[in-house]
Design a protein around this motif. Structure first.
Motif, short mmCIF file in Angstrom:
data_model
loop_
_atom_site.label_atom_id
_atom_site.label_comp_id
_atom_site.label_asym_id
_atom_site.label_seq_id
_atom_site.Cartn_x
_atom_site.Cartn_y
_atom_site.Cartn_z
N ASN A 42 2.67 1.17 4.73
CA ASN A 42 2.43 2.85 4.17
C ASN A 42 3.22 2.22 2.99
O ASN A 42 2.58 2.73 1.92
CB ASN A 42 2.96 3.84 5.09
CG ASN A 42 2.48 4.09 6.12
OD1 ASN A 42 1.67 3.97 5.98
ND2 ASN A 42 2.81 4.94 7.13
N LEU A 43 4.06 2.20 2.99
CA LEU A 43 5.03 2.10 1.54
C LEU A 43 4.09 0.65 0.56
O LEU A 43 4.12 1.33 -0.67
CB LEU A 43 6.30 0.34 1.78
CG LEU A 43 6.90 0.26 0.98
CD1 LEU A 43 7.77 1.51 -0.24
CD2 LEU A 43 8.16 0.00 1.66
N LEU A 44 3.28 -0.22 1.51
CA LEU A 44 2.59 -1.15 0.73
C LEU A 44 1.47 -0.18 -0.17
O LEU A 44 1.07 0.10 -1.62
CB LEU A 44 2.00 -2.47 1.11
CG LEU A 44 3.33 -3.53 1.60
CD1 LEU A 44 2.63 -4.08 2.50
CD2 LEU A 44 3.93 -4.14 -0.05
N GLN A 45 1.21 0.69 0.23
CA GLN A 45 -0.43 1.54 0.17
C GLN A 45 -0.02 1.99 -0.94
O GLN A 45 -0.20 2.70 -2.13
CB GLN A 45 -0.48 2.58 1.20
CG GLN A 45 -2.07 2.88 1.31
CD GLN A 45 -2.30 2.83 2.69
OE1 GLN A 45 -1.94 3.50 3.31
NE2 GLN A 45 -3.87 2.20 2.90
N LYS A 46 1.66 3.40 -0.95
CA LYS A 46 2.36 3.70 -1.58
C LYS A 46 2.30 3.44 -3.05
O LYS A 46 2.44 4.09 -4.12
CB LYS A 46 3.41 4.36 -1.55
CG LYS A 46 3.57 5.75 -2.43
CD LYS A 46 4.71 6.75 -1.27
CE LYS A 46 5.37 7.82 -2.23
NZ LYS A 46 3.81 8.64 -2.44
N ALA A 47 2.47 1.81 -3.07
CA ALA A 47 2.90 1.03 -4.40
C ALA A 47 1.27 0.27 -4.61
O ALA A 47 2.34 -0.71 -5.88
CB ALA A 47 3.78 -0.13 -3.96
N GLY A 48 0.62 0.62 -4.35
CA GLY A 48 -0.98 0.51 -4.94
C GLY A 48 -1.12 -0.99 -4.47
O GLY A 48 -2.17 -1.66 -5.16
N TYR A 49 -1.28 -1.23 -3.28
CA TYR A 49 -2.22 -2.44 -2.85
C TYR A 49 -3.24 -1.54 -2.43
O TYR A 49 -3.21 -0.44 -1.33
CB TYR A 49 -1.10 -3.24 -1.85
CG TYR A 49 -0.29 -3.75 -2.01
CD1 TYR A 49 -0.19 -5.29 -3.08
CD2 TYR A 49 1.97 -3.68 -2.75
CE1 TYR A 49 0.25 -5.97 -3.37
CE2 TYR A 49 1.71 -4.20 -3.85
CZ TYR A 49 1.70 -5.35 -4.23
OH TYR A 49 2.62 -5.75 -4.91
N ASP A 50 -4.13 -2.24 -2.15
CA ASP A 50 -4.67 -2.91 -1.23
C ASP A 50 -4.45 -2.74 0.59
O ASP A 50 -5.12 -3.88 1.04
CB ASP A 50 -6.36 -2.71 -2.20
CG ASP A 50 -7.88 -2.96 -0.28
OD1 ASP A 50 -7.67 -1.89 0.36
OD2 ASP A 50 -8.74 -3.15 -1.32
N VAL A 51 -4.70 -1.93 1.65
CA VAL A 51 -3.77 -2.45 2.75
C VAL A 51 -4.79 -1.82 3.98
O VAL A 51 -5.54 -1.09 4.00
CB VAL A 51 -2.85 -1.14 3.12
CG1 VAL A 51 -2.20 -2.12 4.64
CG2 VAL A 51 -1.37 -1.54 2.07
N THR A 52 -4.84 -3.52 4.52
CA THR A 52 -5.83 -3.33 5.63
C THR A 52 -4.40 -3.36 6.85
O THR A 52 -4.18 -4.58 7.04
CB THR A 52 -6.55 -4.18 5.71
OG1 THR A 52 -7.84 -4.11 4.92
CG2 THR A 52 -7.12 -4.22 7.51
N LYS A 53 -4.69 -2.54 7.88
CA LYS A 53 -3.87 -2.32 9.08
C LYS A 53 -4.33 -2.94 10.43
O LYS A 53 -5.79 -2.80 10.47
CB LYS A 53 -3.16 -1.13 9.13
CG LYS A 53 -2.84 -0.16 8.26
CD LYS A 53 -1.94 1.49 8.90
CE LYS A 53 -1.62 2.03 7.81
NZ LYS A 53 -0.85 3.12 8.58
N GLU A 54 -3.77 -4.15 10.88
CA GLU A 54 -4.80 -5.49 11.93
C GLU A 54 -3.96 -5.37 13.28
O GLU A 54 -2.60 -5.45 12.65
CB GLU A 54 -5.60 -5.95 10.92
CG GLU A 54 -5.83 -6.86 12.22
CD GLU A 54 -7.28 -8.16 11.11
OE1 GLU A 54 -7.51 -7.39 10.38
OE2 GLU A 54 -7.51 -9.42 11.91
#
Length: 588
Positions: free
Chosen positions: A154-166
């Motif tokens: 969630n944090l990386l998403q908020k920091a502007g990364y395109d995150v895939t939770k796997e």
RNA sequence: GCGCCCGUAGCUCAACUGGAUAGAGUGUUGGCCUCCGAAGCCAAAGGUUGUGGGUUCGACUCCCGCCGGGCGCACCA
């Protein structure tokens, strides 16, 4: 997206650029170390820059002199109220009050997205966590890694990364074989056979009864009296599917939802595993050989064995690694290597694994293979976050976690006893790599050494102020949009501005936590913000003029409601990262 | 033996990744409810940041050496 510190960093950069153009500074200075930060002591100012100290050597001037020169330029800016040079050469400055009003307005406008950053520039990142094999329900030992992984994502998403939770699970190894045997034994039991005690080495858990009851419901006696070669596959597949469903349901109750589930069997079937092995082979990185005995460990049963080895020492590993066991089957590391190869092929250059600390050394083993398989993609990188153990306590007594002992605590029991929010928040109150004591009784007591309630209480108090406001000013529009139009200039006491300054730090906190992969910082930030808010709130007890709501001054009340709404928003924004639902009222 | 992590107030932990006077909670002591919610606030006390060197304007933070603790070191995941 607003970040007032970034804004002022740009302004400082501009000035330095001008000074260089005028010949006051050498050209081509390395400005990468120049920072604009809040000073440690609020008394020093709103912001400080270290520019003079960092640049002094290259500029051939002493830091104080350089600081004075910089300060002179800054004094001419209308949005800056006050500038001073202090200590070894810090340039401290204060912003005009209107700047802080703008900061509040930004929070109200951006809402829960306040603190979002562009730091990640949309880079794809794959974060793999939980990844428990489907041999049983989630238990308490899985929770820390699960929560840390999810919060980090969630944090990386908020920091502007395109995150895939796997989520990756192994459904082809030993554990699954044991699971299949256990399931079949329980299956016979369910159909009336007396099987006695579950033999050593199989899974004794009661949940296996649920698994086979469902199997019986579907297939009846179909698998009785047929050879293993017939029942093994369907029983295995049924058990794996059923337990994966259990795990997903367990994760659901703490709000964890992975976007991608990968498994070993698919990689075997689609040839990924074979292909990655062959690739290593083609590069001449595979050979038959014998490893020296491990040192410093008593190994009486050690004997030299020739194994299929990977030259990982070519890539900085301390030793070469076996990819096959002596019986010729894959060692656990090979499917994992293939899985990372698979991620690279799916376009991920950055991969994060969240693992228990007992997997220490994993990164060292996998990284060489990634380096070998990534080929010319030099920028492929892997980070492993190792999570230390959680020690569970109940009534001061440590609770043992062991699959055999039977008193294993499941995630579900944990959550039903203390609540999902408490579990998630509490797991974030230490750095990931330090051990954590989790005491059921303390957490259930909801005492004040419980940080969750402290933060939730601050949020509830904000909501409470709004309830009160509705009574005092019936029909008042307290939507964020309306509050953003309030006369925010009325917010000008030192106590109020301190709170605003603290909230201006939220975007910085996000970026720092994301950059360091330390999601626990979000919890600490929220705790500190709650503390600031509680302290401010109580000033209204001593000094009536500091209360948010002033019956005879609607304009001031609205301005302060804007402040309260900003606090509430930042807390909600942080809790969202942590996967915790904010509460509007405390009870219990 | 090798590798990784750690050592900060009596206890549990922070310290914005090299910044100014090292901060919170808990515990101890003493205050604050006619009050926008006391699940709260304020104050006192508590430190040679394990230790010895080094790097520099500046070190809890980086480097080296010790001391102490945790975890991991074939064919388990």
């Amino acid at each position: 997206m607003s970040n007032i510190f970034h804004a002022y960093k740009l302004k400082v950069d501009d000035i330095l650029g001008t000074m260089a153009a005028n010949g006051d500074l050498p050209k081509d200075l390395d400005m990468s170390r120049v920072k604009v930060e809040p000073p440690k002591e609020a008394a020093h100012g709103d912001m400080a820059t270290n520019a003079a100290m960092v640049l002094s050597k290259a500029a051939g001037k002493n830091p104080r002199q350089l600081g004075e020169a910089l300060a002179e330029k800054m004094k001419k800016m209308p949005e800056i109220k006050e500038v001073s040079v202090a200590g070894p050469g810090f340039v401290n400055f204060r912003l005009a009050d209107s700047e802080w009003g703008g900061a509040i307005r930004n929070i109200l406008i951006e809402g829960i997205h306040y603190g979002d950053s562009k730091m990640g520039r949309g880079e794809k990142v794959n974060i793999e966590y939980v990844s428990a094999n489907p041999t049983g329900p989630m238990h308490a030992g899985h929770v820390r890694g699960a929560v840390i992984g999810d919060t980090l994502a969630n944090l990386l998403q908020k920091a502007g990364y395109d995150v895939t939770k796997e989520y990756y699970f192994n459904d082809a190894g030993n554990q699954i074989e044991v699971l299949t045997q256990t399931a079949y034994l329980r299956y016979r039991e369910a159909l009336g056979e007396n099987i006695g005690a579950i033999p050593e080495g199989l899974y004794p858990g009661e949940y296996m009864k649920d698994v086979v009851n469902a199997l019986v419901a579907r297939d009846g006696k179909k698998w009785l009296g047929v050879p293993e070669s017939v029942w093994a596959k369907p029983v295995r597949e049924f058990a794996v599917d059923y337990i994966m469903k259990m795990i997903r349901d367990d994760l659901d109750i703490i709000g964890i939802h992975h976007e991608v589930f990968s498994n070993e069997r698919v990689m075997i079937e689609d040839g990924t595993l074979e292909k990655s092995f062959n690739t290593l082979m083609e590069k001449g990185l595979i050979y038959q050989g014998t490893l020296p005995p491990p040192k410093g460990k008593e190994m009486e049963d050690w004997q030299p064995v020739e194994l299929t080895l990977f030259r990982s020492s070519n890539f900085g590993d301390s030793s070469d690694r076996p990819l096959k066991k002596r019986d010729g089957t894959w060692a656990y590391i090979m499917p994992d290597i293939a899985y990372h190869y698979n991620k690279i092929q799916r376009g991920f250059k950055w991969m994060i694994n969240v693992l228990g600390k007992d997997h220490q050394g994993y990164e060292e083993k996998i990284r060489p293979a990634i380096a070998a398989l990534a080929g010319d993609k030099k920028d492929v990188r892997l980070n492993v976050v190792y999570c230390a153990m959680v020690k569970l306590f109940k009534n001061g007594e440590p609770v043992k976690l062991s699959k055999r002992s039977g008193n294993l605590i499941t995630l579900r029991e944990l959550v039903e006893e203390v609540g999902a929010g408490v579990v998630r928040f509490f797991m974030m109150t230490r750095t990931p790599d330090s051990e954590l004591d989790f005491d059921f009784t303390k957490v259930v007591e909801q005492s004040k050494d419980n940080p969750v309630f402290y933060v939730q209480y601050a949020h509830a108090r904000c909501c409470s102020v709004f309830r009160k406001a509705k009574e005092m000013f019936p029909g008042l529009d307290t939507s964020p949009g309306a509050l953003a139009k309030a006369n925010i200039a009325r917010i000008n006491t030192p106590e109020e501005l301190q709170l605003v300054r603290f909230m201006a730090n939220w975007p910085r906190a996000i970026e720092a936590a994301a950059a360091e992969h330390e999601p626990h910082r979000v919890a600490f930030y929220l705790y500190d913000l709650a503390s600031e808010f509680h302290a401010f709130y109580h000033k209204g007890n001593d000094n009536v003029s500091l209360r948010f709501l002033q019956e005879n001054d609607k304009e001031l009340s609205l301005a302060r409601l804007a402040l309260v709404e900003a606090v509430r928003t930042v807390i909600a924004s942080g809790l969202a990262v942590m996967g915790v639902t904010p509460v509007e009222e405390m009870h219990g």
